[in-house]
Design an enzyme around this catalytic site. Structure first.
Site, PDB file in Angstrom:
ATOM      1  N   GLU A   1      -2.430  10.543   7.418  1.00  0.00           N
ATOM      2  CA  GLU A   1      -3.012  10.667   6.074  1.00  0.00           C
ATOM      3  C   GLU A   1      -1.992  11.202   5.074  1.00  0.00           C
ATOM      4  OE1 GLU A   1      -5.618   9.588   4.691  1.00  0.00           O
ATOM      5  OE2 GLU A   1      -6.553   8.753   6.484  1.00  0.00           O
ATOM      6  N   TRP A   2      -0.939  10.423   4.866  1.00  0.00           N
ATOM      7  CA  TRP A   2       0.064  10.691   3.840  1.00  0.00           C
ATOM      8  C   TRP A   2       0.579  12.129   3.908  1.00  0.00           C
ATOM      9  CZ3 TRP A   2       1.599   6.113   3.072  1.00  0.00           C
ATOM     10  CH2 TRP A   2       0.701   5.046   2.955  1.00  0.00           C
TER      11      TRP A   2
ATOM     12  N   GLU B   1      -3.981   1.179  -5.205  1.00  0.00           N
ATOM     13  CA  GLU B   1      -3.942   2.452  -5.942  1.00  0.00           C
ATOM     14  C   GLU B   1      -2.611   2.721  -6.653  1.00  0.00           C
ATOM     15  OE1 GLU B   1      -7.173   4.916  -3.246  1.00  0.00           O
ATOM     16  OE2 GLU B   1      -5.050   5.432  -3.072  1.00  0.00           O
TER      17      GLU B   1
ATOM     18  N   GLU C   1     -12.396   0.933  -0.342  1.00  0.00           N
ATOM     19  CA  GLU C   1     -12.283   2.136   0.492  1.00  0.00           C
ATOM     20  C   GLU C   1     -13.391   3.101   0.117  1.00  0.00           C
ATOM     21  OE1 GLU C   1      -8.574   4.293   0.632  1.00  0.00           O
ATOM     22  OE2 GLU C   1      -7.398   2.440   0.718  1.00  0.00           O
TER      23      GLU C   1
ATOM     24  N   TYR D   1     -14.068   7.867  -3.605  1.00  0.00           N
ATOM     25  CA  TYR D   1     -14.269   9.004  -2.712  1.00  0.00           C
ATOM     26  C   TYR D   1     -14.927  10.196  -3.395  1.00  0.00           C
ATOM     27  CZ  TYR D   1     -10.955   6.806   0.572  1.00  0.00           C
ATOM     28  OH  TYR D   1     -10.324   5.952   1.445  1.00  0.00           O
TER      29      TYR D   1
ATOM     30  N   HIS E   1       0.868  -1.181   0.000  1.00  0.00           N
ATOM     31  CA  HIS E   1       0.000   0.000   0.000  1.00  0.00           C
ATOM     32  C   HIS E   1       0.905   1.232   0.000  1.00  0.00           C
ATOM     33  CE1 HIS E   1      -4.104   1.658   1.381  1.00  0.00           C
ATOM     34  NE2 HIS E   1      -3.333   2.710   1.191  1.00  0.00           N
TER      35      HIS E   1
END
Length: 535
Positions: free
Chosen positions: A477-478, A221, A426, A363, A175
């Site tokens: 969150e990245w 992703e 997700e 999303y 991921h």
């Protein structure tokens, strides 16, 4: 009459009254749950009649309801039990890369706290948990070093504990995070050697965990990974060229294509390995997880409709078409020509049956405007690398009705890939970190709207077999660090305390209302539970 007989009669009557009381209590609980459904928060987007129609929908008995996470965003323990640095460990240590200057060295400490987090999942009523493995925790030096048994032992314990909780693990091999060793040694995804490393890593994971893991996804992703890593440079390895970004090195036009090609070949190698050596005995499934955006033409013109098709080609089908059909999308081939890498005959052999399912991360949606036959404003996208499409969230200052994108995306994948099995891997709502917000009405509204769209797609024939909410917990969150919160549980990052939000209760009720087990069956189950009142 003997006392023993009197006591026996009294005990029989008490048991009868208690049994009746249990049934009445079960009826009351069921009624209250129904009254507390999501309709009170989202009655502004569909009529009351439509809401009632949606509420009659029940998902198949084996439908997976779950939550999703990733190793770097959750685990912490960044140098624990033999793990070495990942690309994200190195990247987050560079000043200015993360919005709040933070990192995932601790994150939500899921590595140590996962048993308690599994209790939270069990309370929600989920039957699946989507997680990823840390490649650097299992193979710190890739295929150039030994297997780290500390990492193997940890994931074995974790998978066993997940299963003991009655939850099905849904495991992603990578991921975004890879061992930094592979970046140092040969440039990771820009080098064909990465295929050998990924296949070696997959082999170890299948061998050690595959007897219990029945759902595998190779990548999460990869489209986001290559666009942000090699075009804009905002993700590691932070390579790009102008006008896309201001990196020290890179080629934003060519390198994303090379990295994507090597990811596709790595996926094919891992799937072929699983098919030939493991699947028959382990009886699992293997697929890939893609970030998806529904692109709606900004107008009814033919140019904008074709632009929407190109947007999907340069974002989603870029990866899926080669895996399913053995070729890149026509739109990419026409625009990119010889810049697009070619597949060999051997590559195409392994592309047959290369997916058991597609994971859909959904999303948002965007409007697509043509920049091939029309003039687009400078700096607004629409380059050759993007298929000459300008994608925007607004039209005349108004946002696209995004939940529709869930239904459209699922139907698009169903039609293009011949009724393939789909999982919504997700879906979630992020809010700015503005304090302890527990009454997260916007998240509830978002989730209920999207789940309604998912139901509509299933009614139309989409073979959707699972839904994973992002996420159980607030997390790293990245590039946004800890400035955005996605959790159904609030996390105090200074103490690691987890506190349920309204969305946790809502999701629990939604699962209860919609799973195939009828309410009458549920009541009977509770009637038989001798510990029903000991709560």
């Amino acid at each position: 009459m003997k006392k023993s007989i009197v006591y026996e009669i009294m005990e029989t009557k008490s048991s009868m009254y208690l049994s009746q009381f249990r049934l009445w209590l079960c009826f009351i609980i069921t009624t209250l749950v129904s009254l507390s459904s999501s309709t009170r928060w989202y009655d502004d987007h569909i009529s009351l009649k439509e809401i009632h129609a949606e509420e009659t929908f029940h998902f198949p008995k084996n439908f997976l309801f779950g939550t999703a996470s990733s190793a770097y965003q959750y685990e912490g323990a960044y140098l624990t039990d033999g793990k070495t640095l990942s690309n994200w460990d190195v990247f987050t240590n560079i000043s200015g890369k993360i919005a709040d200057g933070s990192h995932g060295k601790v994150a939500v400490d899921h590595y140590h706290r996962y048993p308690g987090d599994l209790d939270l999942m069990e309370d929600l009523g989920v039957n699946s948990y989507r997680l990823s493995l840390s490649w650097a925790r299992i193979l710190p030096k890739g295929r150039f070093g030994d297997v780290n048994m500390g990492g193997i032992d940890h994931y074995n314990r974790m998978i066993n504990d997940i299963l003991k909780t009655g939850i099905e693990p849904f495991v992603t091999l990578t991921h975004y995070d890879i061992p930094q060793e592979l970046e140092y040694r040969y440039g990771s995804w820009l080098n064909p050697q990465i295929r050998e490393d990924f296949e070696h890593y997959a082999n170890i994971c299948f061998r050690h965990f595959g007897d219990r893991v029945k759902f595998w996804s190779t990548f999460n992703e990869p489209n986001v990974q290559v666009i942000l890593g090699y075009r804009t440079g905002t993700y590691p390895p932070s390579r790009c060229s102008k006008p896309f970004g201001n990196c020290s090195c890179g080629d934003s036009y060519i390198e994303p294509l090379v990295a994507a090609h090597n990811i596709i070949l790595s996926h094919l190698a891992a799937v072929n390995l699983y098919r030939t050596k493991f699947q028959e005995q382990q009886r699992g499934q293997i697929g890939i997880v893609m970030n998806t955006i529904w692109f709606e033409p900004i107008s009814d013109s033919l140019a904008d409709r074709l632009a929407a098709d190109r947007a999907q080609a340069f974002y989603l089908t870029w990866f899926l078409d080669p895996v399913v059909f053995g070729r890149y999308p026509r739109e990419m081939r026409e625009i990119l020509g010889d810049d697009l890498p070619e597949f060999t005959k051997d590559d195409l052999k392994s592309s047959k049956n290369a997916l058991d399912f597609i994971g859909i991360n959904q999303y948002t949606s965007r409007y697509a405007k043509d920049c091939l036959h029309s003039v687009c404003e400078p700096g607004k996208g629409g380059s050759r690398a993007e298929g000459f499409v300008y994608a925007n969230a607004l039209k005349d200052g108004l946002r696209l009705g995004e939940p529709v994108g869930m239904e459209e995306m699922l139907m698009y994948a169903t039609e293009r890939y011949k009724n393939i099995t789909l999982y919504v891997t997700e879906n979630g709502f992020g809010e700015n970190n503005t304090g302890v917000l527990l009454n997260d009405y916007q998240r509830v509204k978002f989730m209920s709207n999207y789940l309604d769209a998912l139901k509509r797609a299933m009614r139309k024939g989409a073979d959707v077999r699972g839904y994973f909410a992002w996420s159980l917990l607030d997390n790293f969150e990245w590039i946004s660090g800890y400035t955005i919160r996605f959790g159904m549980y609030h996390v105090d990052f200074s103490t690691q305390e987890r506190t349920p939000r309204l969305s946790a209760s809502w999701y629990k009720n939604f699962i209860f209302q919609h799973r195939a087990l009828s309410k009458d069956d549920w009541c009977l189950k509770q009637k038989e539970d001798t510990n029903f009142f000991l709560i």
